[in-house]
Design a protein around this motif. Structure first.
Motif, mmCIF file in Angstrom:
data_model
loop_
_atom_site.group_PDB
_atom_site.id
_atom_site.type_symbol
_atom_site.label_atom_id
_atom_site.label_comp_id
_atom_site.label_asym_id
_atom_site.label_seq_id
_atom_site.Cartn_x
_atom_site.Cartn_y
_atom_site.Cartn_z
ATOM 1 N N GLN A 1 0.825 -1.212 0.000
ATOM 2 C CA GLN A 1 0.000 0.000 0.000
ATOM 3 C C GLN A 1 0.859 1.263 0.000
ATOM 4 O O GLN A 1 0.578 2.210 -0.727
ATOM 5 N N TRP B 1 -4.773 9.666 0.406
ATOM 6 C CA TRP B 1 -5.737 9.570 -0.689
ATOM 7 C C TRP B 1 -7.041 10.326 -0.409
ATOM 8 O O TRP B 1 -7.994 10.224 -1.177
ATOM 9 N N ARG C 1 -8.997 12.089 -3.255
ATOM 10 C CA ARG C 1 -9.400 11.303 -4.423
ATOM 11 C C ARG C 1 -10.332 10.197 -3.940
ATOM 12 O O ARG C 1 -9.911 9.092 -3.649
ATOM 13 N N VAL D 1 -10.331 6.513 -4.935
ATOM 14 C CA VAL D 1 -9.275 5.671 -4.369
ATOM 15 C C VAL D 1 -9.461 5.570 -2.854
ATOM 16 O O VAL D 1 -9.256 4.507 -2.271
ATOM 17 N N LEU E 1 2.468 1.561 -3.463
ATOM 18 C CA LEU E 1 1.484 2.001 -4.465
ATOM 19 C C LEU E 1 1.048 3.442 -4.237
ATOM 20 O O LEU E 1 0.739 4.160 -5.203
ATOM 21 N N THR E 2 1.025 3.896 -2.999
ATOM 22 C CA THR E 2 0.692 5.294 -2.721
ATOM 23 C C THR E 2 1.767 6.215 -3.287
ATOM 24 O O THR E 2 1.458 7.219 -3.932
ATOM 25 N N GLY F 1 1.455 5.914 -7.124
ATOM 26 C CA GLY F 1 0.202 6.516 -7.585
ATOM 27 C C GLY F 1 0.208 8.026 -7.491
ATOM 28 O O GLY F 1 -0.172 8.720 -8.444
ATOM 29 N N LEU F 2 0.627 8.570 -6.351
ATOM 30 C CA LEU F 2 0.671 10.026 -6.207
ATOM 31 C C LEU F 2 1.690 10.642 -7.164
ATOM 32 O O LEU F 2 1.478 11.738 -7.690
ATOM 33 N N LEU G 1 2.526 9.386 -10.188
ATOM 34 C CA LEU G 1 1.935 9.342 -11.531
ATOM 35 C C LEU G 1 0.838 10.389 -11.706
ATOM 36 O O LEU G 1 0.655 10.929 -12.805
ATOM 37 N N LEU G 2 0.125 10.697 -10.641
ATOM 38 C CA LEU G 2 -0.925 11.709 -10.699
ATOM 39 C C LEU G 2 -0.370 13.127 -10.577
ATOM 40 O O LEU G 2 -1.109 14.094 -10.712
#
Length: 169
Positions: A8, A107, A110, A113, A11-12, A15-16, A18-19
């Motif tokens: 997690q 998250w 968002r 998510v 991926l956080t 993910g953050l 990539l965003l």
């Protein structure tokens, strides 16, 4: 759920990144470092024995190595702590619980998510003591520790970056 903490967090971060959400990424990194330091200091000040070692039961998760580390820490036979063997030493407060709060908090803006992450992390919080890995108080103690980190971060934003730093922003 208990073993999802490292994936997690990874991926956080991914993910953050990539965003392009640098603000949340920096906040996550701040909480991760501050809470890890607090957890390591707490193990030095209050070295707790995890429930399986104290009560002598077999937990749902294989903790043989961890129990050995904690017992060695307490009886003095563990004289060197290697980087790849840190997982068993922090019992109070639960860093898994703090991690679940950190990821969910990261998250919060968002909702698509945040809702599944919240559901998973409620399971992480429950699993920390339901598996026998932590005492309930270890999980409870992680909550004010995390929100203390949020307050420190907001103070830091106001003081050093000149941002308003609202608590729930």
């Amino acid at each position: 759920a208990y073993v999802s903490s490292i994936p997690q967090s990874t991926l956080t971060i991914v993910g953050l990144s990539l965003l392009g959400d640098r603000e949340r990424l920096w906040e996550f990194a701040f909480h991760l470092h501050l809470l890890l330091a607090a957890a390591l200091i707490s193990v030095a000040l209050w070295p707790a024995v995890c429930p399986p070692a104290y009560y002598g039961f077999t937990p749902v998760i294989d903790m043989t190595r961890l129990i050995g580390q904690i017992q060695g820490f307490h009886d003095g036979s563990l004289t060197t702590i290697h980087r790849d063997q840190l997982e068993g030493l922090v019992s109070f407060p639960s860093f898994h619980a703090a991690g679940a709060l950190m990821v969910t908090w990261a998250w919060r803006r968002r909702i698509w998510v945040a809702l599944p992450v919240l559901a998973l992390n409620l399971c992480v919080l429950a699993s920390t003591f339901m598996t026998g890995v932590h005492y309930l108080i270890d999980v409870i103690a992680a909550v004010p520790m995390f929100f203390g980190s949020v307050l420190v971060y907001r103070w830091w934003l106001r003081r050093f970056l000149g941002k308003p730093g609202l608590l729930l922003a």
